[in-house]
Design a protein around this motif. Structure first.
Motif, PDB file in Angstrom:
ATOM      1  N   VAL A  13      29.461 -43.587 -43.501  1.00  0.00           N
ATOM      2  CA  VAL A  13      29.199 -42.242 -43.003  1.00  0.00           C
ATOM      3  C   VAL A  13      27.843 -41.778 -43.500  1.00  0.00           C
ATOM      4  O   VAL A  13      27.460 -42.003 -44.660  1.00  0.00           O
ATOM      5  CB  VAL A  13      30.343 -41.284 -43.424  1.00  0.00           C
ATOM      6  CG1 VAL A  13      30.443 -41.171 -44.944  1.00  0.00           C
ATOM      7  CG2 VAL A  13      30.186 -39.920 -42.796  1.00  0.00           C
ATOM      8  N   ILE A  14      27.091 -41.133 -42.586  1.00  0.00           N
ATOM      9  CA  ILE A  14      25.738 -40.668 -42.907  1.00  0.00           C
ATOM     10  C   ILE A  14      25.423 -39.476 -41.999  1.00  0.00           C
ATOM     11  O   ILE A  14      25.941 -39.396 -40.877  1.00  0.00           O
ATOM     12  CB  ILE A  14      24.704 -41.809 -42.713  1.00  0.00           C
ATOM     13  CG1 ILE A  14      23.354 -41.453 -43.340  1.00  0.00           C
ATOM     14  CG2 ILE A  14      24.562 -42.206 -41.244  1.00  0.00           C
ATOM     15  CD1 ILE A  14      22.411 -42.659 -43.464  1.00  0.00           C
ATOM     16  N   ALA A  15      24.607 -38.547 -42.476  1.00  0.00           N
ATOM     17  CA  ALA A  15      24.357 -37.322 -41.717  1.00  0.00           C
ATOM     18  C   ALA A  15      22.906 -36.872 -41.821  1.00  0.00           C
ATOM     19  O   ALA A  15      22.232 -37.125 -42.820  1.00  0.00           O
ATOM     20  CB  ALA A  15      25.270 -36.194 -42.218  1.00  0.00           C
ATOM     21  N   ASP A  16      22.452 -36.206 -40.771  1.00  0.00           N
ATOM     22  CA  ASP A  16      21.171 -35.487 -40.760  1.00  0.00           C
ATOM     23  C   ASP A  16      20.005 -36.374 -41.207  1.00  0.00           C
ATOM     24  O   ASP A  16      19.281 -36.053 -42.146  1.00  0.00           O
ATOM     25  CB  ASP A  16      21.266 -34.236 -41.637  1.00  0.00           C
ATOM     26  CG  ASP A  16      22.291 -33.249 -41.103  1.00  0.00           C
ATOM     27  OD1 ASP A  16      21.904 -32.388 -40.302  1.00  0.00           O
ATOM     28  OD2 ASP A  16      23.472 -33.358 -41.472  1.00  0.00           O
ATOM     29  N   ILE A  17      19.803 -37.462 -40.484  1.00  0.00           N
ATOM     30  CA  ILE A  17      18.665 -38.342 -40.763  1.00  0.00           C
ATOM     31  C   ILE A  17      17.366 -37.642 -40.373  1.00  0.00           C
ATOM     32  O   ILE A  17      16.381 -37.666 -41.106  1.00  0.00           O
ATOM     33  CB  ILE A  17      18.828 -39.673 -39.994  1.00  0.00           C
ATOM     34  CG1 ILE A  17      20.113 -40.381 -40.444  1.00  0.00           C
ATOM     35  CG2 ILE A  17      17.616 -40.573 -40.207  1.00  0.00           C
ATOM     36  CD1 ILE A  17      20.531 -41.533 -39.543  1.00  0.00           C
ATOM     37  N   GLN A  18      17.332 -37.050 -39.190  1.00  0.00           N
ATOM     38  CA  GLN A  18      16.210 -36.232 -38.707  1.00  0.00           C
ATOM     39  C   GLN A  18      14.852 -36.921 -38.852  1.00  0.00           C
ATOM     40  O   GLN A  18      13.865 -36.314 -39.283  1.00  0.00           O
ATOM     41  CB  GLN A  18      16.204 -34.866 -39.403  1.00  0.00           C
ATOM     42  CG  GLN A  18      17.318 -33.963 -38.910  1.00  0.00           C
ATOM     43  CD  GLN A  18      17.300 -32.570 -39.515  1.00  0.00           C
ATOM     44  OE1 GLN A  18      18.345 -32.064 -39.932  1.00  0.00           O
ATOM     45  NE2 GLN A  18      16.142 -31.929 -39.566  1.00  0.00           N
ATOM     46  N   TYR A  19      14.808 -38.167 -38.463  1.00  0.00           N
ATOM     47  CA  TYR A  19      13.559 -38.933 -38.564  1.00  0.00           C
ATOM     48  C   TYR A  19      12.480 -38.384 -37.634  1.00  0.00           C
ATOM     49  O   TYR A  19      12.739 -37.961 -36.501  1.00  0.00           O
ATOM     50  CB  TYR A  19      13.811 -40.401 -38.231  1.00  0.00           C
ATOM     51  CG  TYR A  19      12.536 -41.182 -38.018  1.00  0.00           C
ATOM     52  CD1 TYR A  19      11.714 -41.512 -39.094  1.00  0.00           C
ATOM     53  CD2 TYR A  19      12.134 -41.553 -36.738  1.00  0.00           C
ATOM     54  CE1 TYR A  19      10.529 -42.203 -38.903  1.00  0.00           C
ATOM     55  CE2 TYR A  19      10.957 -42.251 -36.530  1.00  0.00           C
ATOM     56  CZ  TYR A  19      10.146 -42.569 -37.618  1.00  0.00           C
ATOM     57  OH  TYR A  19       8.970 -43.246 -37.414  1.00  0.00           O
ATOM     58  N   ALA A  20      11.256 -38.402 -38.122  1.00  0.00           N
ATOM     59  CA  ALA A  20      10.065 -38.159 -37.310  1.00  0.00           C
ATOM     60  C   ALA A  20       8.906 -38.889 -37.979  1.00  0.00           C
ATOM     61  O   ALA A  20       8.841 -38.953 -39.219  1.00  0.00           O
ATOM     62  CB  ALA A  20       9.754 -36.663 -37.202  1.00  0.00           C
ATOM     63  N   ASP A  21       8.024 -39.428 -37.186  1.00  0.00           N
ATOM     64  CA  ASP A  21       6.855 -40.134 -37.721  1.00  0.00           C
ATOM     65  C   ASP A  21       5.780 -39.099 -38.033  1.00  0.00           C
ATOM     66  O   ASP A  21       4.784 -38.954 -37.321  1.00  0.00           O
ATOM     67  CB  ASP A  21       6.351 -41.166 -36.712  1.00  0.00           C
ATOM     68  CG  ASP A  21       5.196 -42.002 -37.270  1.00  0.00           C
ATOM     69  OD1 ASP A  21       4.947 -41.944 -38.495  1.00  0.00           O
ATOM     70  OD2 ASP A  21       4.542 -42.698 -36.473  1.00  0.00           O
TER      71      ASP A  21
END
Length: 325
Positions: A13-21
């Motif tokens: 389980v994992i949450a709110d990665i919200q990746y952006a370069d």
């Protein structure tokens, strides 16, 4: 933390990665640091742990991705599809299938119609689903069921402004929030709980609540143990009030009327949270990867047994033993 017996099954389980370069930045109010590129590295670490950190029989059979997979900033830079593919490529290094939950940042980047046509629509991995609402359920093992819920079924983001559901949602939020900027809670709110009526939250339509009730009736009859997953939290003691679903009280009432429900997992509140309610249901809020600094992490592996689930957290995520009621 676990016992010596092998688990019935395991999931991540994992949450709110919200990746952006993009370089590190801050949240909407400029008060909390966010590590946009680092979030991908932390996801890579999580995938590596799920693939290599355990004996094969204890590795996750599936992953719950609890929403906000990429950040809304990607939309401004016309990078939404590219950022999403970057994160999906990282998930592809994990042999376990991924069940995706939709959060507010999914709707900052894509319309609801676009999401239904994307790889983020995991309904084909389930046994039963709704047609126009992103909600479905699946059973990874006999006597266990997971239900994925759509907390933006009622929402003013992701829906066409001419739609009836958008009009209904706007009416709800305007009854509780008089601000021009609807991401700010109303200053006239008579209680802290009124602060949940903001644009980045949402709620559950009556159609979805009725569908959920039917799923849980069936689970009760079959003697199943049910875990529900969603982006937005539904218990006031498991999060700050501004991260609650608009009609959290209605869904709580449904959950509390069914003996099959054992756990509700969510993201959204990057600080995480936990409570066990008066009915014995666990409400677990996962810490957000996006606000986790380099050198730490925020994810968990859950080992499921006949009488409990054991969460083994990494970094900011704590270990917990979740006994069934």
């Amino acid at each position: 933390m676990g016992d010596g017996a092998a688990p019935l099954f395991t999931f991540g389980v994992i949450a709110d990665i919200q990746y952006a370069d993009m370089d590190d930045g801050y949240n909407y109010h400029g008060t909390r640091k966010r590590y946009y590129r680092n979030s991908l590295r932390l996801l890579s670490d999580a995938v590596r742990w799920w693939e290599e950190g355990e004996e094969p029989e204890r590795r996750p059979g599936f992953i719950l991705q609890l929403g906000d997979i990429i950040d809304g900033f990607n939309r401004r830079h016309c990078a939404s599809k590219r950022a999403l593919q970057t994160v999906l490529d990282e998930f592809s290094n994990c042999s376990a299938e991924v069940h995706h939950v939709w959060g507010n940042h999914e709707f900052y980047n894509f319309s609801r119609d676009e999401l239904f046509k994307s790889v983020l629509d995991s309904r084909d991995k389930g046994e039963g689903s709704m047609e126009e609402v992103y909600a479905y359920h699946f059973s990874p093992a006999p006597k266990f069921r997971f239900v994925v819920l759509d907390a933006y079924d009622l929402s003013i983001i992701g829906r066409d402004e001419s739609s009836e559901r958008h009009k209904q949602s706007m009416k709800i939020i305007r009854e509780h929030n008089s601000n021009d900027e609807l991401n700010e809670p109303s200053v006239s709110a008579f209680s802290m709980l009124e602060g949940r009526f903001v644009k980045f939250n949402g709620g559950f339509s009556q159609e979805q609540l009725d569908w959920l009730d039917r799923v849980l009736v069936s689970a009760d009859e079959k003697g199943e143990k049910v875990t529900l997953v969603c982006h937005i939290c539904i218990h006031p003691f498991s999060t700050c009030s501004i991260c609650l679903a608009w009609n959290y009280d209605k869904i709580l009432s449904i959950l509390n009327s069914h003996k099959s429900v054992v756990c509700f997992m969510a993201g959204h509140d990057h600080d995480g949270g936990y409570c066990r309610d008066e009915y014995g249901v666990h409400h677990l809020t996962l810490e957000g990867v996006i606000e986790t600094p380099p050198g730490s992490n925020a994810f968990g592996t859950v080992y499921v047994y006949e009488d409990k689930m054991v969460l083994r957290g990494r970094g900011r995520t704590s270990d917990r033993v979740l006994m069934y009621r």
